[in-house]
Motif scaffolding. Structure first.
Motif, PDB file in Angstrom:
ATOM      1  N   ARG A  13       0.825  -1.208   0.000  1.00  0.00           N
ATOM      2  CA  ARG A  13       0.000   0.000   0.000  1.00  0.00           C
ATOM      3  C   ARG A  13       0.862   1.261   0.000  1.00  0.00           C
ATOM      4  NH1 ARG A  13      -4.443   0.664  -2.170  1.00  0.00           N
ATOM      5  NH2 ARG A  13      -5.828  -0.559  -0.836  1.00  0.00           N
ATOM      6  N   GLU A  14       1.976   1.241   0.711  1.00  0.00           N
ATOM      7  CA  GLU A  14       2.901   2.375   0.695  1.00  0.00           C
ATOM      8  C   GLU A  14       3.471   2.574  -0.699  1.00  0.00           C
ATOM      9  OE1 GLU A  14       4.222   1.785   5.374  1.00  0.00           O
ATOM     10  OE2 GLU A  14       5.520   1.071   3.754  1.00  0.00           O
TER      11      GLU A  14
ATOM     12  N   ALA B 110      -2.296  13.793  -2.905  1.00  0.00           N
ATOM     13  CA  ALA B 110      -2.734  12.804  -1.917  1.00  0.00           C
ATOM     14  C   ALA B 110      -4.236  12.557  -2.044  1.00  0.00           C
ATOM     15  CB  ALA B 110      -2.376  13.271  -0.510  1.00  0.00           C
TER      16      ALA B 110
ATOM     17  N   CYS C   6       0.828   4.238  -2.913  1.00  0.00           N
ATOM     18  CA  CYS C   6       0.728   5.679  -2.673  1.00  0.00           C
ATOM     19  C   CYS C   6       1.896   6.423  -3.317  1.00  0.00           C
ATOM     20  CB  CYS C   6       0.672   5.957  -1.178  1.00  0.00           C
ATOM     21  SG  CYS C   6      -0.839   5.354  -0.372  1.00  0.00           S
TER      22      CYS C   6
ATOM     23  N   HIS D 223       0.345   6.594   4.934  1.00  0.00           N
ATOM     24  CA  HIS D 223       1.245   5.664   4.232  1.00  0.00           C
ATOM     25  C   HIS D 223       2.470   6.383   3.671  1.00  0.00           C
ATOM     26  CE1 HIS D 223      -1.170   2.145   4.693  1.00  0.00           C
ATOM     27  NE2 HIS D 223      -2.191   2.612   3.997  1.00  0.00           N
ATOM     28  N   LEU D 224       2.283   7.592   3.183  1.00  0.00           N
ATOM     29  CA  LEU D 224       3.415   8.360   2.660  1.00  0.00           C
ATOM     30  C   LEU D 224       4.391   8.707   3.781  1.00  0.00           C
ATOM     31  CD1 LEU D 224       1.597  10.789   0.180  1.00  0.00           C
ATOM     32  CD2 LEU D 224       3.026   8.807  -0.405  1.00  0.00           C
TER      33      LEU D 224
ATOM     34  N   GLU E   5      -7.979  10.363   2.194  1.00  0.00           N
ATOM     35  CA  GLU E   5      -6.774  11.158   1.999  1.00  0.00           C
ATOM     36  C   GLU E   5      -5.869  11.058   3.226  1.00  0.00           C
ATOM     37  OE1 GLU E   5      -5.422  15.793   1.078  1.00  0.00           O
ATOM     38  OE2 GLU E   5      -7.557  15.248   1.169  1.00  0.00           O
TER      39      GLU E   5
ATOM     40  N   VAL F 102      -3.833   7.941   2.953  1.00  0.00           N
ATOM     41  CA  VAL F 102      -2.749   8.111   1.978  1.00  0.00           C
ATOM     42  C   VAL F 102      -1.586   8.861   2.622  1.00  0.00           C
ATOM     43  CG1 VAL F 102      -2.049   9.262  -0.155  1.00  0.00           C
ATOM     44  CG2 VAL F 102      -4.217   8.024  -0.066  1.00  0.00           C
TER      45      VAL F 102
ATOM     46  N   ALA G 204      -4.858  10.459  -5.200  1.00  0.00           N
ATOM     47  CA  ALA G 204      -4.437   9.084  -4.945  1.00  0.00           C
ATOM     48  C   ALA G 204      -5.463   8.353  -4.082  1.00  0.00           C
ATOM     49  CB  ALA G 204      -3.068   9.063  -4.270  1.00  0.00           C
ATOM     50  N   SER G 205      -6.060   9.075  -3.129  1.00  0.00           N
ATOM     51  CA  SER G 205      -7.059   8.456  -2.254  1.00  0.00           C
ATOM     52  C   SER G 205      -8.297   8.031  -3.042  1.00  0.00           C
ATOM     53  CB  SER G 205      -7.453   9.427  -1.136  1.00  0.00           C
ATOM     54  OG  SER G 205      -8.267  10.481  -1.620  1.00  0.00           O
TER      55      SER G 205
END
Length: 224
Positions: A165-166, A179, A169, A196-197, A190, A193, A182-183
């Motif tokens: 998952r990281e 972000a 992202c 994870h970032l 968000e 996301v 991406a979500s």
């Protein structure tokens, strides 16, 4: 592909131990990705308790290992089929390939490669499973390789372990998405996301997301 490979690079046949039983991790991964075979080759793992070196060739169907008092010169690997396969697909996508291999992240002077073979889907077969991507193959391989190093007394506690998952992202951020965008694509919030970032930055020892993206691209964990 790897059966008998140690006999080609280890001069003393008595140093090689073989068994007709595969490695559970490789067998499970082969089943998940619907592969014909999944194989791992590593040479020159230094044994923590001695000056010897461990060399192993594993697949989902067999396992072989050898211990020598000296490392194997990298030049001796040049003519192996798996080495040629890893060089052929270096930096390329593996999704359409019937066979592929990738060199794993070394912790020292060892050389480790993970590869697979699979049946080529027939044209129009929309239900056929795709092969693992380069990022997936490398993440799986690095995880297993760290396990092999730990078994031989090498500390891998600081090894890079980035979750799928990281990577997802980071991949979308690398593609220019915010972000929030991406979500929406990933179907998560968000806030998740950004979590994870942040986690990826910490694992990669980076202060910015841009640095983190550059690092995973350099390590071939994602492609842009």
């Amino acid at each position: 592909m790897l059966k008998g490979v140690l006999a080609q690079i280890v001069p003393d046949p008595a140093a090689i131990v073989e068994r007709d039983k595969g490695v559970a991790f490789l067998s499970a991964t082969r089943s998940i990705y619907h592969l014909n075979d999944l194989f791992y080759l590593c040479v020159n793992i230094p044994r923590h308790s001695s000056r010897a070196f461990v060399h192993c060739a594993f697949s989902s169907d067999f396992a072989s290992q050898a211990i020598t008092p000296y490392p194997i010169p990298p030049a001796q690997l040049a003519d192996l089929e798996i080495t040629k396969l890893a060089q052929r697909w270096k930096g390329c996508s593996t999704n359409e390939a019937s066979e592929s291999a990738i060199e794993l992240t070394a912790r020292g002077r060892e050389i480790a490669i993970l590869g697979y073979t699979r049946s080529v889907p027939l044209a129009g077969d929309t239900e056929a499973e795709g092969a693992p991507s380069c990022a997936e193959l490398k993440t799986l391989g690095d995880y297993f390789h760290s396990h092999m190093l730990r078994r031989n007394g090498i500390d891998t506690s600081d090894a890079l372990v980035i979750s799928a998952r990281e990577l997802d992202c980071l991949r979308w951020v690398a593609a220019g998405k915010s972000a929030w965008e991406a979500s929406v694509i990933l179907g998560i919030s968000e806030r998740t996301v950004r979590f994870h970032l942040n986690s990826a930055r910490e694992k990669l020892n980076c202060t910015t997301t841009t640095q983190a993206v550059a690092k995973v691209v350099a390590q071939q964990l994602i492609a842009i």
